[in-house]
Scaffold this active site. Structure first.
Site, mmCIF file in Angstrom:
data_model
loop_
_atom_site.group_PDB
_atom_site.id
_atom_site.type_symbol
_atom_site.label_atom_id
_atom_site.label_comp_id
_atom_site.label_asym_id
_atom_site.label_seq_id
_atom_site.Cartn_x
_atom_site.Cartn_y
_atom_site.Cartn_z
ATOM 1 C CB CYS A 1 -0.918 -0.018 1.220
ATOM 2 S SG CYS A 1 -1.786 1.523 1.519
ATOM 3 C CB CYS B 1 0.692 1.960 4.095
ATOM 4 S SG CYS B 1 -0.989 1.297 4.057
#
Length: 326
Positions: free
Chosen positions: A78, A81
């Protein structure tokens, strides 16, 4: 109900990875992210821990009874993230000892991910006292993430208020007063500090303290704590300089002496002899409504404010007062 921390700008796919897009698909190749970014997301220190399905209860829920815990649900694939993680970890180290950051890899821990309804990542959830209390999703700017930390961390004012309340519970009002004065020096409009201090000062025999108590309480006159302080002030002023024995002698000689019963009611109220006090004040209402401009009734209301609306004597004598008036 958990608070939802909302970003000032709308969330987009560039700020978060939707579960419907990512779960069940193969994560992008690890090479897509620099090694340092992967390392940061997996890093743990004293201020940054990792939790799993098996350890979440201990690492997060139980720990949240000691201090707020912020959980970062993330995944190695991700990209948002990796934008948010360094911010969270930097702040976690800055707030170390006051807030605990815990990271949960959603690929490796599907049970806790599902339990807390994670639909997109990064998903950041705060836990206090064993329950989730606030959250946000997406890679937010550092200023907004810092604000999220700040709402979880007790301020110096909060610490001073807690100390004052603990000292009052121990019967140390002078030390509590010092803490409350410090709170009001920083925030003159702090309601709880104003009313706690008014309660302390209203029991003083110093005229300056009494006047200060009135000034602190009057802006909040609809608050039960303010009414309690103002009620004590009114009864104290009525009882000031009155000799209990002399008043009792007057009432014994003439139980229709409204003035003696009025002042004796105030004296007994301050002595905590509430039932006798209310009897004398009620008698004053029966005998002379014009005395001190319906003072008997008003001082009964002050006594009710000090006792509290649910006190047995308040309930009983409020009813009796209504019967006399009407």
């Amino acid at each position: 109900m958990p608070r939802t921390w909302r970003s000032a700008s709308p969330r987009t796919t560039s700020r978060s990875c939707r579960r419907t897009e990512a779960w069940g698909t193969e994560p992008p190749p690890a090479a897509r992210y620099p090694e340092s970014a992967q390392g940061r997301s997996a890093m743990t220190t004293g201020a940054v821990l990792e939790a799993t399905d098996a350890t979440f209860t201990d690492v997060v829920l139980r720990r949240s009874h000691e201090m707020p815990v912020i959980v970062d649900f993330w995944a190695p694939w991700c990209e948002p993230c990796h934008i948010l993680s360094p911010i969270l970890e930097r702040l976690a180290n800055e707030y170390a000892g006051r807030v605990q950051l815990v990271k949960v890899n959603i690929d490796q821990n599907p049970m806790v991910t599902q339990q807390f309804g994670v639909q997109s990542i990064p998903a950041v959830k705060a836990f206090e006292g064993g329950a989730m209390t606030s959250e946000f999703a997406g890679a937010q700017p550092e200023g907004q993430v810092r604000a999220f930390f700040d709402i979880l961390v007790p301020s110096q004012t909060d610490h001073a208020m807690t100390a004052a309340q603990r000292l009052r519970a121990l019967g140390d009002d002078p030390a509590a007063r010092e803490q409350l004065e410090a709170v009001l020096a920083d925030d003159p409009n702090h309601v709880d500090a104003s009313l706690e201090l008014a309660d302390i000062l209203s029991a003083s025999t110093e005229s300056g303290d009494i006047e200060r108590a009135r000034e602190l309480a009057e802006p909040f006159e609809h608050d039960p704590r303010a009414r309690r302080a103002l009620g004590r002030i009114a009864l104290s002023q009525l009882a000031s300089g009155k000799d209990r024995a002399a008043l009792e002698a007057r009432v014994a000689a003439d139980d229709s002496d409204a003035e003696a019963r009025y002042h004796l009611g105030a004296v007994l109220a301050l002595a905590g002899e509430w039932q006798d006090a209310l009897e004398h004040l009620l008698a004053t209402v029966r005998l002379d409504r014009e005395l001190d401009e319906d003072g008997g009734r008003l001082r009964m209301l002050d006594a009710f404010a000090m006792l509290g609306d649910t006190h047995e004597l308040t309930v009983r004598y409020r009813g009796r007062l209504m019967n006399v008036i009407f």
